[in-house]
Design a protein around this motif. Structure first.
Motif, short mmCIF file in Angstrom:
data_model
loop_
_atom_site.label_atom_id
_atom_site.label_comp_id
_atom_site.label_asym_id
_atom_site.label_seq_id
_atom_site.Cartn_x
_atom_site.Cartn_y
_atom_site.Cartn_z
N GLY A 1 25.82 39.35 42.66
CA GLY A 1 25.30 39.26 41.29
C GLY A 1 25.26 40.63 40.63
N HIS A 2 24.90 41.65 41.40
CA HIS A 2 24.89 43.02 40.86
C HIS A 2 26.30 43.47 40.50
N LEU A 3 27.25 43.22 41.37
CA LEU A 3 28.64 43.63 41.11
C LEU A 3 29.21 42.87 39.91
N LYS A 4 28.78 41.61 39.74
CA LYS A 4 29.23 40.84 38.56
C LYS A 4 28.71 41.49 37.29
N THR A 5 27.47 42.01 37.34
CA THR A 5 26.91 42.71 36.17
C THR A 5 27.71 43.97 35.88
N ILE A 6 28.11 44.70 36.91
CA ILE A 6 28.93 45.92 36.72
C ILE A 6 30.27 45.55 36.10
N MET B 1 31.57 55.66 33.85
CA MET B 1 32.96 55.45 34.24
C MET B 1 33.18 55.76 35.73
N GLY B 2 33.79 54.81 36.39
CA GLY B 2 34.13 55.00 37.81
C GLY B 2 32.95 54.81 38.75
N ILE B 3 31.91 54.12 38.31
CA ILE B 3 30.75 53.91 39.17
C ILE B 3 31.18 53.21 40.46
N TYR B 4 30.71 53.66 41.55
CA TYR B 4 31.00 53.19 42.91
C TYR B 4 32.35 53.70 43.43
N ARG B 5 33.18 54.24 42.54
CA ARG B 5 34.46 54.75 43.01
C ARG B 5 34.40 56.26 43.25
N VAL B 6 33.54 56.95 42.52
CA VAL B 6 33.39 58.39 42.69
C VAL B 6 32.30 58.66 43.73
N PRO B 7 32.60 59.37 44.81
CA PRO B 7 31.59 59.61 45.85
C PRO B 7 30.56 60.63 45.41
N GLY B 8 29.36 60.54 46.01
CA GLY B 8 28.29 61.49 45.73
C GLY B 8 28.29 62.64 46.73
N ASN B 9 27.40 63.62 46.51
CA ASN B 9 27.28 64.78 47.40
C ASN B 9 26.81 64.33 48.79
N ASN B 10 27.60 64.63 49.82
CA ASN B 10 27.29 64.16 51.18
C ASN B 10 25.94 64.69 51.68
N ALA B 11 25.62 65.95 51.37
CA ALA B 11 24.38 66.54 51.85
C ALA B 11 23.16 65.82 51.26
N HIS C 1 30.73 44.97 32.37
CA HIS C 1 30.78 46.16 31.52
C HIS C 1 32.02 47.01 31.84
N SER C 2 33.06 46.34 32.30
CA SER C 2 34.27 47.06 32.73
C SER C 2 34.99 47.76 31.57
N GLU C 3 34.75 47.32 30.36
CA GLU C 3 35.39 48.01 29.23
C GLU C 3 34.92 49.44 29.15
N LYS C 4 33.70 49.70 29.58
CA LYS C 4 33.16 51.06 29.54
C LYS C 4 33.32 51.78 30.89
N ASN C 5 32.98 51.11 31.94
CA ASN C 5 32.98 51.80 33.26
C ASN C 5 34.31 51.69 34.00
N LYS C 6 35.24 50.84 33.49
CA LYS C 6 36.58 50.70 34.08
C LYS C 6 36.55 50.15 35.51
N MET C 7 35.50 49.38 35.84
CA MET C 7 35.39 48.81 37.18
C MET C 7 35.46 47.29 37.10
N GLU C 8 36.71 46.77 37.01
CA GLU C 8 36.93 45.33 37.01
C GLU C 8 36.67 44.77 38.41
N PRO C 9 36.61 43.44 38.55
CA PRO C 9 36.37 42.85 39.86
C PRO C 9 37.32 43.35 40.94
N ARG C 10 38.59 43.56 40.58
CA ARG C 10 39.54 44.02 41.60
C ARG C 10 39.21 45.44 42.05
N ASN C 11 38.85 46.30 41.13
CA ASN C 11 38.50 47.68 41.50
C ASN C 11 37.25 47.71 42.38
N LEU C 12 36.28 46.89 42.05
CA LEU C 12 35.08 46.81 42.87
C LEU C 12 35.41 46.25 44.26
N ALA C 13 36.34 45.30 44.31
CA ALA C 13 36.75 44.72 45.59
C ALA C 13 37.44 45.75 46.47
#
Length: 385
Positions: A310-315, A211-221, A318-330
């Protein structure tokens, strides 16, 4: 040249024991004529200081030469006679001369040292002058010969060694902050950077339902640590490294890669064309214009955009699970992908809706935008609306 040329036996007698008894009365008379300038009691330092010509003659304990030229004449005769009898002139002459000179140096008073004052015009000594005239080089020790051989060997191998060093210094391309065509390529697609393929593979293997892949940032260090490692020219990526286990770190690493590109994915020269194409009111014309602009991108940029979309289309599938529709990814990738290398605040504000819309449209209709039907001579499907 002396008034009469002595035999080789007489010359050897002179240079071995310092005597000229066999030369007869004429030589005795000659010795008396120069007795007033006998140098037996003159220290060698004085001879060096005043010069050979000033002292008029060179004396040893039992024999003498008139002057420096006289001595050189005797030496020349030695060399010629040595050749006549088949002896090695270099070795025989040098041995005799060395002994005679050593005997002469013993004439100096004990404890006295040669004068260290600068040498005058007389320049080379008797030994050096003889070697110069005969063309014979001074004997060298095995250590000197080894040093010369080593120097010659080093000089011959120098260019080869330099070339090897240059080759060793050449490292794999950097991953961040360089143009796409300068990045380390992926093994399966030479036009796609290795880092892009690796990040997308990790996310698709373990994060399609995160859930929230690409929207939640990772540890900067950790992200910075991976960037530094990849920028050292790593030709392979160890996906078993614990730093590659955090999906948020990997997703942030991918976004950072595109954000640091010196030439954005949509390129500087086509940026305004994409913005204008997105604002075309006719939906079909808008789609055709965007597709044409995409097809006109340089090879590395077109292939990388095709792979990423193509990778973002694959993500998004699966938006029903990860909640990342095309608009959110955009919303996440729009400002990173559609930009100029010198992005300014005015463009960011006025063009932000266009950036979102362009990326969203590409994800929604990725199959149509990147279809190979036209390249194969097939009819392109109906323009989607």
């Amino acid at each position: 040249m002396p008034s009469r040329v002595p035999s080789l036996r007489m010359l050897r007698s002179f240079f071995t024991d310092g005597s000229l008894d066999s030369l007869g009365a004429s030589e005795d008379a000659r010795s008396k004529r120069h007795s007033t300038s006998d140098l037996s009691d003159v220290p060698f330092s004085a001879v060096r200081k005043e010069g050979w010509l000033h002292c008029k003659q060179i004396l040893t304990k039992k024999g003498k030469a008139e002057d420096r030229e006289d001595m050189l004449a005797w030496i020349k005769v030695i060399r010629e006679n040595s050749k006549a009898e088949g002896e090695d002139p270099g070795f025989a002459s040098q041995a005799l001369i060395s002994k005679k000179l050593n005997d002469y140096r013993k004439v100096s008073p004990a404890g006295s040292k040669p004068d260290s004052s600068p040498k005058g015009p007389r320049g080379l000594g008797i030994r050096a002058e003889f070697l110069k005239q005969t063309g014979t080089s001074a004997p060298r020790s095995p250590r000197q010969d080894a040093a010369v051989t080593k120097d010659e060997s080093s000089s011959q191998k120098a260019p080869w060694g330099i070339n090897i060093m240059k080759k060793n210094k050449k490292s794999a391309p950097r991953a961040f902050g360089v143009r796409l065509e300068d990045c380390q390529p992926a093994p399966d697609n030479k036009n796609v950077p290795l880092i892009v393929e690796a990040c997308c593979r990790v996310v698709e293997d373990r994060g399609l339902e995160y859930m929230g892949i690409y929207r939640v940032p990772g540890n900067n260090a950790v992200v910075s640590s991976l960037q530094e490692q990849l920028n050292k020219g790593a030709t392979e990526i160890n996906l078993q490294d614990e730093r590659w286990q955090d999906l948020n770190v990997i997703s942030s690493l991918l976004k950072s890669f595109f954000r640091k590109l010196p030439e954005p994915l949509f390129t500087d020269d086509k940026y305004n064309d994409f913005i204008e194409a997105n604002r075309i009111e006719d939906a079909s014309e808008r789609m055709r214009t965007l597709r044409k602009l995409i097809r006109d991108l340089p090879g590395h940029y077109y292939e990388t955009l095709k792979f990423l979309v193509g990778h973002l289309k694959t993500i998004a599938d699966h938006s029903e699970k990860n909640k990342m529709e095309p608009r959110n990814l955009a919303l996440v990738f729009g400002p990173t992908l559609v930009r100029t290398s010198e992005d300014n605040m005015t463009d960011m504000v006025t063009h932000m809706p266009d950036r979102y819309k362009i990326v969203e449209t590409l994800i929604q209709h990725s199959d149509w935008f990147f279809s190979d039907a036209e390249d194969k001579g097939e009819k392109v499907s109906t323009v989607p609306t």
